[in-house]
Design a protein around this motif. Sequence first.
Motif, PDB file in Angstrom:
ATOM      1  N   ARG A  94       0.854  -1.192   0.000  1.00 13.56           N
ATOM      2  CA  ARG A  94       0.000   0.000   0.000  1.00 13.56           C
ATOM      3  C   ARG A  94       0.889   1.241   0.000  1.00 13.56           C
ATOM      4  N   THR A  96       0.895   5.560  -0.631  1.00 14.72           N
ATOM      5  CA  THR A  96       0.151   6.799  -0.821  1.00 14.72           C
ATOM      6  C   THR A  96       1.040   7.824  -1.528  1.00 14.72           C
ATOM      7  N   GLU A 123      -1.563  -1.390  -4.087  1.00 11.48           N
ATOM      8  CA  GLU A 123      -2.678  -0.489  -3.806  1.00 11.48           C
ATOM      9  C   GLU A 123      -2.115   0.924  -3.772  1.00 11.48           C
ATOM     10  N   LEU A 125      -2.801   4.661  -3.191  1.00  9.26           N
ATOM     11  CA  LEU A 125      -3.722   5.625  -2.596  1.00  9.26           C
ATOM     12  C   LEU A 125      -3.281   7.014  -3.058  1.00  9.26           C
ATOM     13  N   THR A 127      -3.732  10.671  -3.429  1.00 11.53           N
ATOM     14  CA  THR A 127      -4.466  11.750  -2.790  1.00 11.53           C
ATOM     15  C   THR A 127      -3.491  12.798  -2.278  1.00 11.53           C
ATOM     16  N   GLU A 136      -3.509   3.831   8.837  1.00 10.83           N
ATOM     17  CA  GLU A 136      -4.101   3.388   7.575  1.00 10.83           C
ATOM     18  C   GLU A 136      -3.424   2.126   7.035  1.00 10.83           C
ATOM     19  N   ILE A 138      -0.440   1.686   5.816  1.00 16.83           N
ATOM     20  CA  ILE A 138       0.218   2.010   4.559  1.00 16.83           C
ATOM     21  C   ILE A 138       1.707   1.695   4.691  1.00 16.83           C
TER      22      ILE A 138
END
Length: 306
Positions: A94, A96, A123, A125, A127, A136, A138
């Motif tokens: 994950r 971000t 994944e 993310l 943003t 989260e 991550i």
Amino acid sequence: MQIEQLEIFTEVVRLGSFAAVAEKRQLNATSISRSIQALETELGVKLLQRSTRKLDLTEAGETYYQQILPILDHLDQAKYKALDIKQELKGTLRVTLPLGFAEAQVVPLIPEFRRDHPELKLELLITDECLDLVQEKIDMGVRIGKVSEENWVARPLKTLRFVACASPLFLQKHPFPEPGALEQLPCLNFIAKAEAKQWRFHHRRSGKTETIWINQVLLATHEQAAKSLCLAGEGIALLPDWLVQEELQNKRLLEVFPEHDVLYLQAGNQIWCTYPNREYVPAKTRAFLDFLQERLGNKKAGKTPA
């Protein structure tokens, strides 16, 4: 008590609803509700306050949540160490990333990374919100500017250069100005960045530095919108070089102050890779960090420590 019950509980807290967790786990919401109820029954306390609109942690739930997070994290670390012995990247990574940088710089590289590690699920993310890596769950994040969060490791990826630019149409009406003229000329800016109201100019030859309060006539929540407005001739924008590289090459945008280094005041110009400060960095995280460093960053930074 099962580990899965604890994981479901933390996911419900993080995502804010049974339905969101059910969708993520491909289960029905009733199964998620029963798991929480079973956990509450075993503990003998109410963890969640349910209403028709939202879920809130009770005082006991908040205490329990904060206590089990590090336990689950240690279990994850044990799992990563065991998997890494096999020297195969599996599981889920994950990450971000900020929207503009992700679209322009990182997403085009993902197919190459996937070819090297086909068993690893990604994944992304994407943003501009600064998500909490630990809460989260991550594995790593990319941050632009300053990294103020505690308990994160921040590794420099690359230096960000900003370009003050405008369209040829705009510059026909307002020939290349001095920095001070931006106090009257229309400028494009960002709503969410307080520091964006002041631009700092450093002249490379003379060494002179000055800070200008710009004339903000159009504000947007994202740099891509500012770029589109800039192309339309609505004003001068200060944008990352990677966002306007193509437009500068084909002369759809022109650099307004080519002899200056321009920054948002106090914003910082470093791009960082960040990850939770843990004793062990999983191989999947190390692989992606090193991949980004090799493709985008400073070659001399070296490999990520285990």
